[in-house]
Design an enzyme around this catalytic site. Structure first.
Site, PDB file in Angstrom:
ATOM      1  N   LYS A 177      -0.049 -19.667   5.041  1.00 36.63           N
ATOM      2  CA  LYS A 177      -0.996 -19.958   6.091  1.00 36.63           C
ATOM      3  C   LYS A 177      -1.285 -18.676   6.856  1.00 36.63           C
ATOM      4  O   LYS A 177      -0.466 -17.760   6.784  1.00 36.63           O
ATOM      5  CB  LYS A 177      -0.462 -21.043   7.020  1.00 36.63           C
ATOM      6  CG  LYS A 177       0.720 -20.592   7.891  1.00 36.63           C
ATOM      7  CD  LYS A 177       1.119 -21.680   8.825  1.00 36.63           C
ATOM      8  CE  LYS A 177       0.384 -21.590  10.137  1.00 36.63           C
ATOM      9  NZ  LYS A 177       1.102 -20.792  11.139  1.00 36.63           N
ATOM     10  N   ASP A 188      -2.630 -23.193  14.693  1.00 37.13           N
ATOM     11  CA  ASP A 188      -1.369 -22.565  14.274  1.00 37.13           C
ATOM     12  C   ASP A 188      -0.313 -23.601  13.878  1.00 37.13           C
ATOM     13  O   ASP A 188       0.475 -23.368  12.971  1.00 37.13           O
ATOM     14  CB  ASP A 188      -0.837 -21.695  15.429  1.00 37.13           C
ATOM     15  CG  ASP A 188       0.411 -20.908  15.048  1.00 37.13           C
ATOM     16  OD1 ASP A 188       0.371 -20.217  14.014  1.00 37.13           O
ATOM     17  OD2 ASP A 188       1.422 -20.989  15.775  1.00 37.13           O
ATOM     18  N   HIS A 211       5.848 -24.184   5.438  1.00 34.35           N
ATOM     19  CA  HIS A 211       7.313 -24.089   5.371  1.00 34.35           C
ATOM     20  C   HIS A 211       8.001 -25.298   6.008  1.00 34.35           C
ATOM     21  O   HIS A 211       9.168 -25.545   5.761  1.00 34.35           O
ATOM     22  CB  HIS A 211       7.819 -22.754   5.924  1.00 34.35           C
ATOM     23  CG  HIS A 211       7.855 -22.662   7.417  1.00 34.35           C
ATOM     24  ND1 HIS A 211       6.749 -22.388   8.170  1.00 34.35           N
ATOM     25  CD2 HIS A 211       8.865 -22.805   8.293  1.00 34.35           C
ATOM     26  CE1 HIS A 211       7.088 -22.360   9.439  1.00 34.35           C
ATOM     27  NE2 HIS A 211       8.368 -22.612   9.559  1.00 34.35           N
ATOM     28  N   ARG A 240       0.799  -1.220   0.000  1.00 38.67           N
ATOM     29  CA  ARG A 240       0.000   0.000   0.000  1.00 38.67           C
ATOM     30  C   ARG A 240       0.839   1.280   0.000  1.00 38.67           C
ATOM     31  O   ARG A 240       0.487   2.245  -0.652  1.00 38.67           O
ATOM     32  CB  ARG A 240      -0.887  -0.001   1.249  1.00 38.67           C
ATOM     33  CG  ARG A 240      -2.246   0.567   0.998  1.00 38.67           C
ATOM     34  CD  ARG A 240      -3.164   0.285   2.148  1.00 38.67           C
ATOM     35  NE  ARG A 240      -2.526  -0.623   3.122  1.00 38.67           N
ATOM     36  CZ  ARG A 240      -3.100  -1.062   4.230  1.00 38.67           C
ATOM     37  NH1 ARG A 240      -4.298  -0.693   4.539  1.00 38.67           N
ATOM     38  NH2 ARG A 240      -2.478  -1.870   5.053  1.00 38.67           N
ATOM     39  N   GLU A 280       8.942 -24.819  21.282  1.00 38.65           N
ATOM     40  CA  GLU A 280       9.505 -23.488  21.063  1.00 38.65           C
ATOM     41  C   GLU A 280       9.716 -22.803  22.410  1.00 38.65           C
ATOM     42  O   GLU A 280       9.005 -23.080  23.372  1.00 38.65           O
ATOM     43  CB  GLU A 280       8.558 -22.644  20.209  1.00 38.65           C
ATOM     44  CG  GLU A 280       8.324 -23.203  18.825  1.00 38.65           C
ATOM     45  CD  GLU A 280       7.446 -22.278  17.992  1.00 38.65           C
ATOM     46  OE1 GLU A 280       8.004 -21.502  17.219  1.00 38.65           O
ATOM     47  OE2 GLU A 280       6.214 -22.325  18.144  1.00 38.65           O
ATOM     48  N   HIS A 283       1.648 -27.885  10.220  1.00 39.93           N
ATOM     49  CA  HIS A 283       3.018 -28.395  10.302  1.00 39.93           C
ATOM     50  C   HIS A 283       3.106 -29.824  10.865  1.00 39.93           C
ATOM     51  O   HIS A 283       3.727 -30.693  10.272  1.00 39.93           O
ATOM     52  CB  HIS A 283       3.893 -27.479  11.168  1.00 39.93           C
ATOM     53  CG  HIS A 283       3.883 -26.038  10.735  1.00 39.93           C
ATOM     54  ND1 HIS A 283       3.822 -25.652   9.421  1.00 39.93           N
ATOM     55  CD2 HIS A 283       3.941 -24.880  11.444  1.00 39.93           C
ATOM     56  CE1 HIS A 283       3.839 -24.332   9.344  1.00 39.93           C
ATOM     57  NE2 HIS A 283       3.906 -23.841  10.556  1.00 39.93           N
TER      58      HIS A 283
HETATM   59  C1  BG6 Z   1       4.604 -20.653  12.180  1.00 38.70           C
HETATM   60  C2  BG6 Z   1       3.707 -20.413  13.365  1.00 38.70           C
HETATM   61  O1  BG6 Z   1       3.872 -21.193  11.118  1.00 38.70           O
HETATM   62  O2  BG6 Z   1       5.651 -21.546  12.534  1.00 38.70           O
HETATM   63  C3  BG6 Z   1       4.514 -19.885  14.525  1.00 38.70           C
HETATM   64  O3  BG6 Z   1       2.683 -19.498  13.033  1.00 38.70           O
HETATM   65  C4  BG6 Z   1       5.696 -20.767  14.818  1.00 38.70           C
HETATM   66  O4  BG6 Z   1       3.697 -19.748  15.683  1.00 38.70           O
HETATM   67  C5  BG6 Z   1       6.500 -21.074  13.555  1.00 38.70           C
HETATM   68  O5  BG6 Z   1       6.506 -20.107  15.753  1.00 38.70           O
HETATM   69  C6  BG6 Z   1       7.557 -22.105  13.812  1.00 38.70           C
HETATM   70  O6  BG6 Z   1       8.396 -22.238  12.695  1.00 38.70           O
HETATM   71  P1  BG6 Z   1       9.917 -22.694  12.850  1.00 38.70           P
HETATM   72  O7  BG6 Z   1      10.397 -22.824  11.445  1.00 38.70           O
HETATM   73  O8  BG6 Z   1      10.604 -21.635  13.624  1.00 38.70           O
HETATM   74  O9  BG6 Z   1       9.872 -23.999  13.590  1.00 38.70           O
END
Ligand code: BG6
Length: 482
Positions: free
Chosen positions: A147, A234, A177, A50, A215, A239
């Site tokens: 996502k 999430d 990812h 934007r 995490e 994942h």
């Molecule tokens: C994201 C989530 O898709 O993946 C986050 O929204 C999370 O909450 C992250 O922290 C973790 O990714 P990675 O690659 O750091 O394990």
């Protein structure tokens, strides 16, 4: 000899080009591909957002981002200016008319066109429609979407239908990812490139499987998104589900998009609904100077989970009787992600019970120290008689790959290059995403209805006590988070 696979030259438009993901992941990733020599001659990256600014302004912004997110020692010998020269910018009104004609003019004939929707899903429809109406997207164009792909089956279905109005499924790249992570791909190489594992890869030999994504970060700064989402939406729906699929799927006949995705879909469809007793939800408490989940979410009554553990059954011939335990959470003891395949005991111990009972465990570490370890049982060295101990057969990928191993592309880099190459193998198909929501929806609805609070857990711990009990009930133990 360069191991970099060349890609055709391209125009890559990043909607949301000034946003957090673009600055943190997408552009630093593209810069690293540039460093690796994979950015073809004449490739262009066009930021679209934007804000009114010109190409120079955008280059300055991205220079700062790369300086912030790519460590200095990784920038030596790499002409950042050369990379920045490939950037352009267009100010665009995603839901209006501003900027679209200009973008149309910028597009070149005869190069790959890719459009990265690094924006909230609410804008997907508007962008798809405008790309189409202005003749910017053609039949060879690809779109990349991030996502969250919906928040339940209904909204994901709607998104799929919206995108399908303007793009064919073969043009839609839904990013997860986790599928771009080096070890995740190695999982497939190890399973299907060796004869060693596959014969044992079933409920006859595998006691259970654990998938942990732990995490240390909290949700600080993302509270408004996260509190409406929670760990299930999430992390698990996407994942962890993808990891589960790659572990559980039947061997695809080829390493090709639909071959792989058909097999993953069958796994998702074979998942039993999880019983409420087999789900533990947690929320981190406050500790010392760090606020609680509810402080971070700025919602004193929040019932959203920042941790979840669940016991999942894959109801098919291969896996019936072998549970998959999934767990993920924020503010845990360490940042550690691992898949552990825990094999059954040997049927009979010829050394007698006093030698001890040992199990083979194949541990696949996603991060940190990507690699695999197979725990094998040997005789304890020395004169102590036939006593058994476990030792690791260790393969740390960085060692195996040698000095170049450092240049293993990160998930985003690899996936973006796959988009340019037109390879959808590591992207989620629409029906897969919907099937995953169809599995999570009833669980989420059930806990929203019963209104129970998640269990509290200490920051820096391994999650709530109840998650331990979930395992202990079956005489099993979680792997250590370290
Ligand atoms: C994201 C989530 O898709 O993946 C986050 O929204 C999370 O909450 C992250 O922290 C973790 O990714 P990675 O690659 O750091 O394990």
């Amino acid at each position: 000899v360069s191991r970099v696979i060349p890609v055709d030259t391209f125009d890559l438009v990043i909607f949301g080009g000034t946003g957090d993901l673009a600055r943190r992941k997408i552009l630093p990733g593209l810069y690293r591909r540039f460093q690796a020599g994979q950015m073809p001659e004449g490739a262009r990256i066009i930021g679209a957002a934007r804000s009114e600014m010109d190409a120079e302004g955008y280059r300055a912004m991205i220079r700062e981002a790369i300086e912030e997110f790519v460590p200095e020692e990784k920038r030596v010998n790499a002409p950042l200016d050369g990379f920045l020269a490939q950037l352009d910018y267009v100010a665009i009104d995603a839901t209006g008319t501003g900027g679209w004609d200009r973008l149309a003019e910028m597009m070149r004939a005869d190069v790959v066109r890719a459009f990265y929707f690094s924006v909230g899903p609410a804008l997907f429809g508007a962008l798809a429609e405008r790309l189409h109406d202005h003749g910017i997207a053609n039949e060879q164009s690809r779109i990349v979407v991030e996502k969250p792909f919906g928040r339940d089956l209904e909204s994901a279905g709607k998104l799929n239908r919206t995108l399908a109005q303007h793009f064919d499924e073969t043009q839609i790249y839904r990013i997860d990812h986790y599928l771009g992570k080096e070890t995740v791909q190695n999982l497939m190489a190890v399973r299907f490139g060796n004869v060693l594992f596959e014969p044992l890869w079933n409920s006859q030999y595998v006691d259970h499987i654990q998938i942990t994504v732990a995490e240390t970060v909290g949700i600080g700064g993302r509270g408004s998104y996260y509190d409406k989402s929670g760990a299930m939406r999430d992390m698990v729906q996407n994942h962890l589900m993808q990891l589960l699929c790659l572990i559980a799927m039947e061997p695809p006949s080829r390493f090709e998009p639909d071959s792989v995705r058909d097999e993953k879909l069958k796994v998702i469809r074979a998942l039993d609904p999880v019983r409420p007793d087999d789900i533990v939800r947690g929320q981190y408490a406050a500790s010392g100077d760090t606020g609680s989940y509810r402080d971070d979410a700025d919602n004193p009554d929040s019932r959203t989970e920042s941790f979840i553990a669940l016991k999942v059954n894959v109801s098919n011939w291969r896996w019936a009787g072998t549970p998959f335990y999934l767990r993920t959470g924020k503010r845990l003891k360490a940042r550690a992600s691992e898949i552990a395949v825990v094999f059954k005991d040997a049927p009979h111990s010829i050394f007698g019970e006093e030698a001890g009972r040992h199990r083979n465990i194949l541990s696949i570490r996603l991060q940190p120290n990507e690699g695999m370890t197979l725990g094998v049982t040997i005789k304890e060295p020395g004169p102590g008689g036939m006593r058994l101990i476990d030792v690791p057969l260790d393969m740390t990928f960085a060692d195996a790959l040698g000095p170049e191993g450092e240049d293993v592309p990160d998930a985003y880099e690899r996936l973006i290059m796959d988009v340019i190459r037109g390879n959808q193998t590591l992207f989620m198909r629409g029906d897969e995403v919907e099937a995953a929501w169809a599995w999570t929806d009833p669980m989420i609805e059930a806990w929203e209805e019963d209104g129970r609070r998640p269990c509290s857990y200490e920051p820096g711990s391994t999650g709530p006590e109840e998650a331990q009990i979930l395992m202990h009930r079956a005489g099993r133990r979680w792997r250590e988070i370290k």
